[in-house]
Scaffold this motif. Sequence first.
Motif, PDB file in Angstrom:
ATOM      1  N   TYR A 167      35.367   4.489 -36.053  1.00  0.00           N
ATOM      2  CA  TYR A 167      34.461   2.952 -36.720  1.00  0.00           C
ATOM      3  C   TYR A 167      36.258   2.065 -36.826  1.00  0.00           C
ATOM      4  CZ  TYR A 167      30.327   5.256 -36.506  1.00  0.00           C
ATOM      5  OH  TYR A 167      29.950   5.871 -36.301  1.00  0.00           O
ATOM      6  N   LEU A 168      35.570   0.805 -36.326  1.00  0.00           N
ATOM      7  CA  LEU A 168      36.897  -0.622 -37.272  1.00  0.00           C
ATOM      8  C   LEU A 168      35.989  -1.726 -37.113  1.00  0.00           C
ATOM      9  CD1 LEU A 168      39.909  -1.098 -37.091  1.00  0.00           C
ATOM     10  CD2 LEU A 168      39.760  -2.711 -34.845  1.00  0.00           C
ATOM     11  N   GLN A 169      35.799  -1.332 -38.248  1.00  0.00           N
ATOM     12  CA  GLN A 169      34.917  -2.600 -39.475  1.00  0.00           C
ATOM     13  C   GLN A 169      35.699  -3.886 -39.750  1.00  0.00           C
ATOM     14  OE1 GLN A 169      31.923  -2.878 -40.699  1.00  0.00           O
ATOM     15  NE2 GLN A 169      32.161  -5.042 -41.242  1.00  0.00           N
ATOM     16  N   MET A 170      36.028  -5.171 -38.183  1.00  0.00           N
ATOM     17  CA  MET A 170      36.724  -6.142 -38.621  1.00  0.00           C
ATOM     18  C   MET A 170      36.033  -7.018 -39.717  1.00  0.00           C
ATOM     19  SD  MET A 170      38.344  -5.868 -35.362  1.00  0.00           S
ATOM     20  CE  MET A 170      36.429  -6.544 -34.474  1.00  0.00           C
ATOM     21  N   ASN A 171      36.725  -7.466 -40.588  1.00  0.00           N
ATOM     22  CA  ASN A 171      36.068  -8.799 -41.743  1.00  0.00           C
ATOM     23  C   ASN A 171      36.898  -9.615 -41.449  1.00  0.00           C
ATOM     24  OD1 ASN A 171      33.879  -6.705 -42.352  1.00  0.00           O
ATOM     25  ND2 ASN A 171      34.862  -5.759 -43.585  1.00  0.00           N
ATOM     26  N   ASN A 172      36.208 -11.555 -42.143  1.00  0.00           N
ATOM     27  CA  ASN A 172      36.889 -12.226 -41.819  1.00  0.00           C
ATOM     28  C   ASN A 172      38.035 -13.038 -40.576  1.00  0.00           C
ATOM     29  OD1 ASN A 172      37.591 -14.763 -42.774  1.00  0.00           O
ATOM     30  ND2 ASN A 172      39.657 -13.871 -44.279  1.00  0.00           N
ATOM     31  N   LEU A 173      36.941 -12.943 -39.828  1.00  0.00           N
ATOM     32  CA  LEU A 173      37.466 -12.703 -38.585  1.00  0.00           C
ATOM     33  C   LEU A 173      38.264 -13.591 -38.223  1.00  0.00           C
ATOM     34  CD1 LEU A 173      35.859  -9.909 -36.404  1.00  0.00           C
ATOM     35  CD2 LEU A 173      38.055 -10.263 -36.465  1.00  0.00           C
ATOM     36  N   LYS A 174      39.418 -14.099 -37.315  1.00  0.00           N
ATOM     37  CA  LYS A 174      39.586 -15.325 -36.832  1.00  0.00           C
ATOM     38  C   LYS A 174      39.600 -15.876 -36.148  1.00  0.00           C
ATOM     39  CE  LYS A 174      43.168 -14.697 -41.311  1.00  0.00           C
ATOM     40  NZ  LYS A 174      44.388 -14.462 -42.496  1.00  0.00           N
TER      41      LYS A 174
END
Length: 126
Positions: free
Chosen positions: A80-87
Amino acid sequence: QLQLVESGGGLVQPGGSLRLSCAASGFTWDHYDIGWFRQVPGKDREGVSCIRSSSGTVNYDDSLKGRFTISIDNPKNTVYLQMNNLKPEDTAVYYCVIAPPTFGQCVLSEKMYHFWGQGTQVTVSS
């Protein structure tokens, strides 16, 4: 037959989150380096993160540390790749990759990975 299937991409607003999944099949998932790369049309592929299935050790592109987290579920053969605060600059096609381990830890070098998934599109836009 080895297969890597990515999922979880989509459209998200800036500041939002997504979790990408990479499910592997067709082989025994015991001692491999599994990673994520991304590519924007017209630009080179960029290493995002990788993890070693046997030890759980991880590696990240320095610019993404703190926002992205890679994890593994070995019984499910899934990373899994959790991606937060995406830009908006995170917009790209994200590819799952796999390779036998070579060095003491996984590396974010494109040439190390010989098997790639089909990719999943991530678009960050308001």
